[in-house]
Design an enzyme around this catalytic site. Structure first.
Site, PDB file in Angstrom:
ATOM      1  N   GLU A  46       3.959  -1.228  -6.126  1.00  0.00           N
ATOM      2  CA  GLU A  46       4.936  -0.212  -5.725  1.00  0.00           C
ATOM      3  C   GLU A  46       4.281   0.831  -4.819  1.00  0.00           C
ATOM      4  O   GLU A  46       4.869   1.255  -3.811  1.00  0.00           O
ATOM      5  CB  GLU A  46       5.515   0.444  -6.976  1.00  0.00           C
ATOM      6  CG  GLU A  46       6.434   1.617  -6.711  1.00  0.00           C
ATOM      7  CD  GLU A  46       6.566   2.518  -7.920  1.00  0.00           C
ATOM      8  OE1 GLU A  46       7.014   3.666  -7.739  1.00  0.00           O
ATOM      9  OE2 GLU A  46       6.202   2.095  -9.039  1.00  0.00           O
ATOM     10  N   ASP A  50       5.607   1.303  -1.042  1.00  0.00           N
ATOM     11  CA  ASP A  50       6.174   2.591  -0.640  1.00  0.00           C
ATOM     12  C   ASP A  50       5.651   2.999   0.740  1.00  0.00           C
ATOM     13  O   ASP A  50       6.413   3.416   1.622  1.00  0.00           O
ATOM     14  CB  ASP A  50       5.827   3.644  -1.682  1.00  0.00           C
ATOM     15  CG  ASP A  50       6.267   5.038  -1.273  1.00  0.00           C
ATOM     16  OD1 ASP A  50       7.474   5.267  -1.127  1.00  0.00           O
ATOM     17  OD2 ASP A  50       5.386   5.904  -1.081  1.00  0.00           O
ATOM     18  N   GLU A 122      10.152  -1.674  -3.742  1.00  0.00           N
ATOM     19  CA  GLU A 122       8.870  -1.314  -3.125  1.00  0.00           C
ATOM     20  C   GLU A 122       7.757  -2.261  -3.564  1.00  0.00           C
ATOM     21  O   GLU A 122       6.906  -2.645  -2.745  1.00  0.00           O
ATOM     22  CB  GLU A 122       8.520   0.129  -3.483  1.00  0.00           C
ATOM     23  CG  GLU A 122       9.458   1.141  -2.842  1.00  0.00           C
ATOM     24  CD  GLU A 122       9.196   2.559  -3.272  1.00  0.00           C
ATOM     25  OE1 GLU A 122       9.607   3.487  -2.563  1.00  0.00           O
ATOM     26  OE2 GLU A 122       8.577   2.766  -4.349  1.00  0.00           O
TER      27      GLU A 122
END
Length: 233
Positions: A46, A50, A122
């Site tokens: 993640e 991101d 993400e």
């Protein structure tokens, strides 16, 4: 029982996201919630995803809106990468049915929680990048997920989906609401491809396609919005 932990079907999800993993263990990790394991879950992916998503969207906006200033571009990017926006992407791609989480988290509705869905999007972006090591390929995949939302994006839009924008447009002008109809479904559930028509009074009928009914309807609504913009230009 942990949702998705057994019989994780890489082929099934590949059609949804538009990418076939060479290392399916990366996909499994990207779908694994921390309720299953505090050490082996999607959080590191993640973090990577991101940053990649922010860069992909910033690059798109920079080239798509050459006359916008930095402030407006920043707000447009924020509306496309915020939690609500990623939750919509996750729902379009049916990610909730593949997520791996504890029985308790599942019973509490975690697989439908917007924050978790956003994290999963993400994480999958990060996993795809590690698997293919090709940033250009990743850009194409991610921007394809955003197709219904990129046709008309403003700094204040907060990524309102095309169906909502179309409904608001027609209601504001006291016109009949659009009619959506599924005209074709190919493949077996959940590995399916949908064709949906959208009819609006005084406009040609358009066809939207996608790996879910929702995504096909959003694509059709986006095409109707384009027709309306051309009509009023």
């Amino acid at each position: 029982m942990i949702k998705g932990q057994s019989k994780l079907n890489n082929q099934r999800l590949a059609q949804q996201i538009g990418y076939q993993f060479k290392q399916p263990e990366l996909l499994q990790l990207a779908l694994t919630h921390r309720s299953v394991s505090h050490k082996s879950n999607y959080e590191r992916l993640e973090f990577l995803g991101d940053s990649l998503l922010g860069m992909i969207i910033a690059n798109y906006l920079y080239h798509a809106y050459p006359h916008e200033n930095e402030g407006r571009l920043t707000r447009m990017r924020a509306s496309l990468v915020r939690q609500e926006a990623l939750g919509k992407i996750a729902n379009d791609l049916n990610f909730s049915q593949y997520m791996i989480m504890s029985t308790g988290e599942l019973k509490s509705g975690g697989h439908h929680r917007e924050s978790i869905l956003a994290d999963t999007v993400e994480a999958i972006i990060g996993a795809i990048y590690l698997d293919c090591a090709d940033l250009e390929h990743l850009k194409k995949i991610v921007l394809n997920w955003y197709v219904p939302y990129l046709g008309h994006i403003e700094p204040t839009d907060q990524l309102k989906d095309p169906k909502s924008r179309l409904q608001e447009y027609l209601q504001a002008r006291k016109k009949p609401l659009p009619i959506y109809e599924v005209t074709d479904i190919q493949g077996d559930a959940p590995n399916q491809h949908f064709k949906v028509t959208c009819q609006v009074k005084d406009l040609p009928t358009v066809v939207g396609q996608g790996s879910s009914r929702r995504f096909a309807e959003q694509t059709a609504a986006a095409e109707i919005l384009k027709l309306l913009e051309q009509k009023t230009a």
